[in-house]
Scaffold this active site. Structure first.
Site, short mmCIF file in Angstrom:
data_model
loop_
_atom_site.label_atom_id
_atom_site.label_comp_id
_atom_site.label_asym_id
_atom_site.label_seq_id
_atom_site.Cartn_x
_atom_site.Cartn_y
_atom_site.Cartn_z
N LYS A 19 38.53 -13.19 70.65
CA LYS A 19 38.65 -12.19 71.71
C LYS A 19 39.12 -10.86 71.13
O LYS A 19 38.52 -9.82 71.33
CB LYS A 19 39.65 -12.69 72.76
CG LYS A 19 40.00 -11.67 73.82
CD LYS A 19 41.22 -12.12 74.60
CE LYS A 19 41.63 -11.08 75.62
NZ LYS A 19 40.68 -10.97 76.73
N CYS A 517 39.10 -14.61 78.84
CA CYS A 517 39.66 -15.95 78.94
C CYS A 517 40.51 -16.05 80.20
O CYS A 517 41.03 -15.05 80.68
CB CYS A 517 40.56 -16.23 77.74
SG CYS A 517 39.67 -16.16 76.20
N TRP A 562 40.55 -23.33 91.06
CA TRP A 562 40.89 -22.47 89.93
C TRP A 562 42.07 -23.00 89.12
O TRP A 562 42.72 -22.26 88.39
CB TRP A 562 41.12 -21.03 90.41
CG TRP A 562 39.81 -20.32 90.68
CD1 TRP A 562 38.57 -20.73 90.28
CD2 TRP A 562 39.61 -19.10 91.40
NE1 TRP A 562 37.61 -19.84 90.71
CE2 TRP A 562 38.21 -18.83 91.40
CE3 TRP A 562 40.45 -18.20 92.04
CZ2 TRP A 562 37.67 -17.70 92.02
CZ3 TRP A 562 39.90 -17.08 92.66
CH2 TRP A 562 38.53 -16.83 92.64
N HIS A 695 32.88 -3.72 93.09
CA HIS A 695 32.82 -4.14 91.68
C HIS A 695 32.42 -3.01 90.74
O HIS A 695 32.26 -3.23 89.55
CB HIS A 695 31.88 -5.33 91.53
CG HIS A 695 32.30 -6.49 92.40
ND1 HIS A 695 31.88 -6.61 93.70
CD2 HIS A 695 33.15 -7.51 92.18
CE1 HIS A 695 32.43 -7.70 94.22
NE2 HIS A 695 33.21 -8.25 93.33
N1 GLN Z 1 43.23 -11.01 98.86
C1 GLN Z 1 42.63 -11.01 97.57
C2 GLN Z 1 42.51 -9.59 97.07
O1 GLN Z 1 42.30 -8.73 97.88
C3 GLN Z 1 41.27 -11.64 97.61
C4 GLN Z 1 40.58 -11.57 96.28
C5 GLN Z 1 39.38 -12.45 96.15
O2 GLN Z 1 38.88 -12.96 97.11
N2 GLN Z 1 38.89 -12.65 94.96
O3 GLN Z 1 42.56 -9.35 95.88
#
Ligand code: GLN
Ligand code: ZN
Length: 757
Positions: A19, A517, A562, A695
């Site tokens: 990394k 990671c 997760w 994003h």
């Molecule tokens: N409440 C989380 C945030 O706003 C939700 C993030 C997610 O769903 N990945 O970061």
């Protein structure tokens, strides 16, 4: 020689050396040669370790500078046109990461793991050509160290099955072209050494394949097996059973088949036929993707069952899949509670498990040290069943006595009460929860963790952030506010750290994609909640404003999906324990006056099984868990949920059954197309389809958002719609967020005015 086999090994390095090497090269601080040097030393270290651990079939070409599927695209010269001008390492990293001119290739999840691969793009213009350099060099590199490796390659059906065709052609039309190149490759490899073993990874065989795809298996593996008498072909499948494909493979001249007996126990059903074929079985009996120690007693039982079909000389002991999905070693973990630590085994420790188990299985003589280890293994396995740190009788009792709890009131009734109580407008504006994580916030959290600042100082920093965040949201004119989540490094870790039954490693990193990671929490014991986890932050935020502040929790299924989850009780059980803990948090929040509560299920869809047959069961307990988590909500407590997906077509009934009053989702990139399904099924609850993509740093214009809202209105009535970004804002910068949300609020005002005009 002990008879064992390794599918693949992690490559990121004990201290994430790869990394660091990649990232400093990308930042122009070092050269590509520096990366190659680090890579070489990692490979050398890993091979030597496997060798020293007594592994018989050691892999090469399981290493990658970014991703093995990407390596295969280079191997076959599957290069999209937009990258044509590039070559060598520039080309390689451009495919993965994009350039100013060319968008990166898509990246997606590797089956049901948290590893991501680079999706190959096929088109009519693809100029298939063999670039065997990496495969050949890696073999030679190991050989120079005195280690003769087994060579890993991506299977043809898996490679094509995971590809996309930019001209919407059937990806399998390319089978013969790829097969020709693989034949050419095998011929070249054939010149390198005697008695080669070549592994073709075909995890796609564990999915429900149609007969057309199944019909490709025999011709491909007949052909590959016949290239040279000097080459033995292994087909490797994992993550589920592959019985349909296995049946066919047994009729080809392949040498061995590796099967997963952890996540695909149904593979046992093929063993009768396997026996008749006289092929070698590589038995994946050690969990390759979880971090818990094997119970040797259990493993011996399993192996004895296998041995009733497969004779010893045809049996090799292995892990269920590549060890890519587990962290490197436990050695560095000096902060883990010893009772937890002794239940764990990471990649390096698993090598030792493979070795020991193959000695036990084949009745080889055990030396003193090995004998001691086996006795210790038994003690640990027994202790795990009894330990009060792992088993919490009260929680078990409480869960046993629970009958599935439904919330009070049907949706129709609840929503009336809620609308009267909260008085929010149609097209109410809100956000998904997090706001930008500034360097200051991160620094404060870290300093507190390192005990460099006091609890009070830390809390003051967070409160200041929350205060500013609330003031900002009021100023922009948002309607339903959030506290901004400054106290959370990660939406799962934050809860795991406050729940009993979770442990956190210091160095247990696993590759997610490229140089990225993740360090998932370890759920080792019964889960319970010693005290409230979010109430003080939410109530502090609420004290700063007259507007409504939405509480923010991570849902049970997402926390589960997760994390590394204990393997001594069913996942469904663990999920319900987390749900029960969260149900108390929901109750505490509503009692404290936080009556709008979002329970994020970002990873709900990630846990879906690979086989259609198993989906119902998953949906049933995942759903029950979510419902349990919110079961204490009163009628006038409004439950929101958020999901990071856009494809709901196949899961819409389950989403409906979750019965959240409001769901916010990620549909901004698809206009209103993906929302249609909500209309089609007559979805009653309220929906907040993200109106812009968070994003990227791009700020959406007012007009764009207006257009998007109008598209949404074509599908659902305004009384049912909320307006929000499509995910949390924590990865964004303040200036972008400010402008974007201003535009969002303004867009809503414009649309409302249109309505009354
Ligand atoms: N409440 C989380 C945030 O706003 C939700 C993030 C997610 O769903 N990945 O970061
Ligand atoms: Zn999201």
């Amino acid at each position: 020689m002990s008879k064992n086999y390794l599918i693949g090994f992690p490559r990121i390095g004990e201290n994430r050396e790869l990394k660091r090497a990649l990232e400093s090269y990308w930042a122009n601080k070092t050269t590509y040669n520096d990366v190659l040097e680090v890579a070489s030393s990692l490979k050398e270290k890993h091979w030597k370790e496997q060798n020293a651990a007594g592994i018989c079939y050691i892999p090469s070409n399981d290493f990658s500078l970014y991703d093995n599927i990407l390596d295969t695209s280079i191997l076959l010269n599957v290069i999209p046109k937009r990258f044509e001008a590039l070559e060598n390492e520039e080309l390689y990293f451009a495919l993965a990461r994009g350039t100013k001119e060319a968008q990166a290739c898509e990246m997606t999840k590797w089956f049901n793991t948290n590893y991501h691969y680079i999706v190959p793009e096929l088109s009519k213009d693809t100029k298939f050509k063999l670039n065997s350099k990496k495969v050949v060099d890696e073999f030679k590199e190991a050989k120079a160290l005195g280690i003769k490796t087994k060579i890993n390659l991506t299977g043809i059906i898996t490679y094509l099955g995971l590809s996309k065709s930019v001209d919407n052609e059937d990806v399998y039309l390319n089978v013969n072209k790829v097969l020709d190149l693989y034949v050419e490759l095998l011929k070249e490899l054939d010149t390198l050494d005697d008695n080669l073993v070549i592994q073709f990874d075909e995890p796609i065989f564990v999915k429900d394949l149609d007969s057309k795809v199944l019909s490709l298996i025999k011709p491909i593996y007949d052909t590959l097996s016949k290239v040279s008498k000097n080459i033995k072909i292994v087909v490797s499948t994992y993550f589920e059973h592959s019985n349909e494909a296995s049946k066919i493979l047994l009729t080809t001249p392949i040498w061995a088949l590796s099967l997963d007996f952890i996540y695909g126990l149904t593979n046992l059903e093929i063993l009768e036929e396997f026996k008749a074929s006289n092929k070698v079985l590589i038995a994946g009996v050690i969990d390759g993707r979880n971090v818990f120690k094997s119970d040797f007693n259990e493993k011996v039982k399993l192996l004895n069952t296998i041995k009733t079909y497969i004779k010893e000389e045809n049996l090799l002991i292995s892990t269920s899949c590549s060890l890519l999905h587990v962290p490197y070693t436990l050695d560095l973990e000096d902060k883990l509670n010893s009772e937890v630590k002794e239940c764990l085994a990471f990649a390096r420790e698993k090598l030792n498990e493979i070795r020991l188990l193959s000695i036990i299985c084949f009745n080889k003589r055990l030396n003193q040290k090995d004998q001691e280890e086996i006795i210790k293994n038994k003690e640990i396995s027994e202790n795990r069943k009894k330990s009060s740190q792992i088993n919490n009788k009260d929680i078990q009792k409480e869960l046993d006595s629970l009958t599935l709890l439904e919330r009070v009131g049907a949706y129709e009734e609840r929503i009336k009460v809620q609308k009267a109580f909260f008085k929010y407008n149609d097209l109410a504006t809100t956000t998904i929860g997090s706001f930008p994580q500034t360097p200051e916030v991160r620094a404060s959290r870290l300093a507190y963790k390192r005990k460099e600042i006091s609890k009070e100082e830390y809390e003051n920093d967070m409160k200041q952030y929350i205060k500013d965040c609330i003031a900002f949201q009021e100023e922009v004119g948002l309607e339903i506010l959030v506290h901004g989540e400054p106290e959370r490094n990660d939406m799962v870790e934050y809860f795991g750290e406050q729940l009993d039954g979770f442990a956190f490693s210091q160095y247990a990193w696993v590759q997610s994609y490229g140089s990225r990671c993740v360090k998932p929490p370890l759920i080792y014991g019964d889960v319970s909640r010693p005290s409230a986890m979010t109430v003080s932050w939410s109530t502090y935020a609420q004290e700063q404003t007259q507007k409504i502040v939405k509480g923010m929790l991570t849902g049970p299924v997402t926390i589960l999906n997760w994390s590394f989850v204990r393997d001594d009780i069913p996942r469904s059980e663990v999920s319900k324990q987390i749900a029960l803990a969260l149900s108390y948090e929901v109750d505490d929040l509503q009692k404290a006056g936080i009556k709008m509560i979002q329970v994020d299920e970002a990873a709900f869809k990630e846990g879906y099984p690979l086989r259609v047959k198993n989906i119902k069961e998953y949906e049933s307990w995942a759903l029950e868990s979510f419902k349990l988590a919110v079961s204490k909500a009163q009628k006038d407590t409004q439950i929101h949920t958020h999901m990071c997906y856009s494809q709901f077509n196949d899961i819409i009934t389950t989403i409906e059954e979750m019965d959240a009053d409001v769901i916010t989702i990620e549909t901004s990139r698809s206009g209103n197309k993906l929302l249609q399904i909500f209309k089609e099924v007559g979805y009653k609850q309220e929906v907040g389809p993200g109106v812009y993509d968070i994003h990227s740093p791009r700020v959406p214009s007012v007009e764009e958002i207006v257009k998007q809202i109008n598209l949404l209105k074509e599908v659902l009535p305004v009384t049912q719609l909320w307006i929000n970004p499509d995910c949390g804002l924590k990865t964004r910068k303040w200036p972008e967020v400010k402008q974007s949300l201003k535009n969002l609020v303004q867009a809503v005002e414009i649309v409302r005015a249109q309505k009354s005009a």
